[in-house]
Design a protein around this motif. Structure first.
Motif, PDB file in Angstrom:
ATOM      1  N   ALA A 194       0.674  -1.371  -0.702  1.00  0.00           N
ATOM      2  CA  ALA A 194       0.304  -0.346   0.033  1.00  0.00           C
ATOM      3  C   ALA A 194       0.482   1.371   0.389  1.00  0.00           C
TER       4      ALA A 194
ATOM      5  N   LEU B 225       1.321   5.427   1.004  1.00  0.00           N
ATOM      6  CA  LEU B 225       0.726   5.896   2.085  1.00  0.00           C
ATOM      7  C   LEU B 225      -0.101   7.009   2.043  1.00  0.00           C
TER       8      LEU B 225
ATOM      9  N   VAL C   6      10.826   7.163   4.248  1.00  0.00           N
ATOM     10  CA  VAL C   6       9.409   6.654   4.364  1.00  0.00           C
ATOM     11  C   VAL C   6       9.519   6.402   2.844  1.00  0.00           C
ATOM     12  N   GLU C   7       9.853   4.765   2.138  1.00  0.00           N
ATOM     13  CA  GLU C   7       9.649   4.925   0.384  1.00  0.00           C
ATOM     14  C   GLU C   7       8.474   4.991   0.331  1.00  0.00           C
ATOM     15  N   ASN C   8       7.579   4.643   0.705  1.00  0.00           N
ATOM     16  CA  ASN C   8       6.205   4.019   0.212  1.00  0.00           C
ATOM     17  C   ASN C   8       5.084   5.707   0.865  1.00  0.00           C
TER      18      ASN C   8
END
Lengths: 263, 263
Positions: B6, B8, B58-60
């Motif tokens: 997912a 974010l 935070v990569e996502n």
């Protein structure tokens, strides 16, 4: 329905696409009527400490779960460590106490043993081969011994890690942990992959299941894919297998208690 | 079902319990088949920069939405600012570009005007009283002027903020923004609360709706409670009212485009 009042649990990994904890925890929240949500955070190792420090300032954060490769660093980051985290030297859960201090726990071992038992697999009296003396292996070994495993042969190319695991275990379970050798493979009851090998399509097998005796249980802790190459190869040889997801599903209730998220 | 893959989006506020963006954005994700989740983060002002810096790792993470009291600081934090953010001096959305730089946008003004129009309220040619020259007021004023509002009388106890808003607007819409006075109240068509007053049960009214002429539209930007004390008092006086949620619902499509979250 995620509202502004939701408590937050994050799962940090690198990679993170494989994590199953959000699905399982969110299902538990829904079942129990907890106003909370669990989301994945993809964070590279050099950034872990910054991200954890910042999460300490997020007031609706209730807990952090950690997966590969962050479990050792998370344990070192914490202000306090449970016996299981201390013994494993790694943590898969951090809780921020009301005073702002971080408490480390490690539910991997307990979850792994519970998962075996839930599937009807005996642990007591069994001889185990454990592949991988990293964070997961160091969490699983004491839980297996605590549940009555007769012996553990540990395999890891990093001999210092094997010695460290053995030394830690020696204090509580003298003589029951040894460095594994080729001769062990045909004589054990359970072979456990506690390495990350199998997460990526091109990974080598952590060990050759053809070297195991008939009837040896092959257990994996890799959850994604559900049937790893190792489990597939073991099943083709007619060996019983045990999937990684069971280690996680056995931990959900413990997470809820640790984070104070029961209604 | 939130998986490890997912993307974010986080909504940062202090307080954050009142935010409605997670519900609206998550509904949009579900409708459009976007593998994403929006969650609230409760962060106090001194911690905002640390948290934003950590989120950059935070990569996502695909985007950040900001609400009271973080919009001015978020605008200052960004590496690049859109025209709307620059003009308002505040941002309610940050996007981290692939090169790691943060881009600031402000969709509050556009969302507020779109929300009025979606409800059939005319903006063109209207005289407006704007209460609050903080982040929201500074975003709403240029959007109203851009949509053809005839004039804006600005009320804020902080006269420097009123002057700053007027000076910024003067460059593009000369003579159409003035400092508001008591005499203005009976002569305007639309009165807008762009302060946070009304979020807490004991808050004063931002202005006295009894001083408005009959037929004056009373619009609030406070979303929780849905019917603020101000809107309740205005309705009791027989005045038409316009709820805060419309400012947000008019922004959802813009967020999706800005964060690159359309399928």
């Amino acid at each position: 329905m995620i509202s502004g009042t939701a408590d937050l649990v994050v799962v940090i990994g690198d990679p993170v696409a494989q994590v199953r904890a959000p699905a399982l925890l969110n299902a538990a929240f829904a079942r129990l009527g907890v106003d909370g949500v669990t989301v994945p955070l993809h964070v590279a190792p050099p950034q872990l400490e910054n991200v954890l420090s910042a999460l300490g300032a997020v007031e609706n954060l209730r807990g952090v779960l950690l997966t590969v490769p962050h479990k050792l660093a998370a344990c070192a980051f914490a202000d306090r460590r449970s016996a299981a985290a201390e013994q494993a030297g790694s943590a898969n859960a951090l809780w921020r106490a009301p005073n702002g201090r971080w408490h480390a726990e490690n539910f991997d071992g307990l979850g792994f043993v519970t998962g075996l038992q839930d599937e009807g697999r005996r642990v007591e009296g069994r001889d185990v081969a454990l592949f991988g003396a990293g964070g997961a292996g160091r969490a699983i070994a004491p839980a297996l011994l605590d549940a009555g495993a007769a012996s553990i042969a540990v395999f890891d190319p990093d001999e210092a890690r094997v010695d460290e695991l053995r030394t830690r275990a020696e204090r509580w379970w003298p003589g029951r942990v040894r460095r594994g050798g080729v001769a062990d493979l045909a004589q054990i009851d359970v072979a456990v992959n506690a390495t990350p090998l199998g997460m990526r399509p091109g990974d080598d097998l952590p060990f050759d299941p053809a070297k195991l005796a008939g009837g040896t249980l092959v257990a994996d802790i890799v959850m994604e894919p559900e049937i790893t190459r190792l489990l597939h190869a073991a099943a083709e040889l007619g060996l019983p297998t045990h999937q990684g997801i069971h280690m996680l599903s056995g931990q959900i209730d413990h997470y809820l208690s640790f984070f104070g998220l029961r209604n």
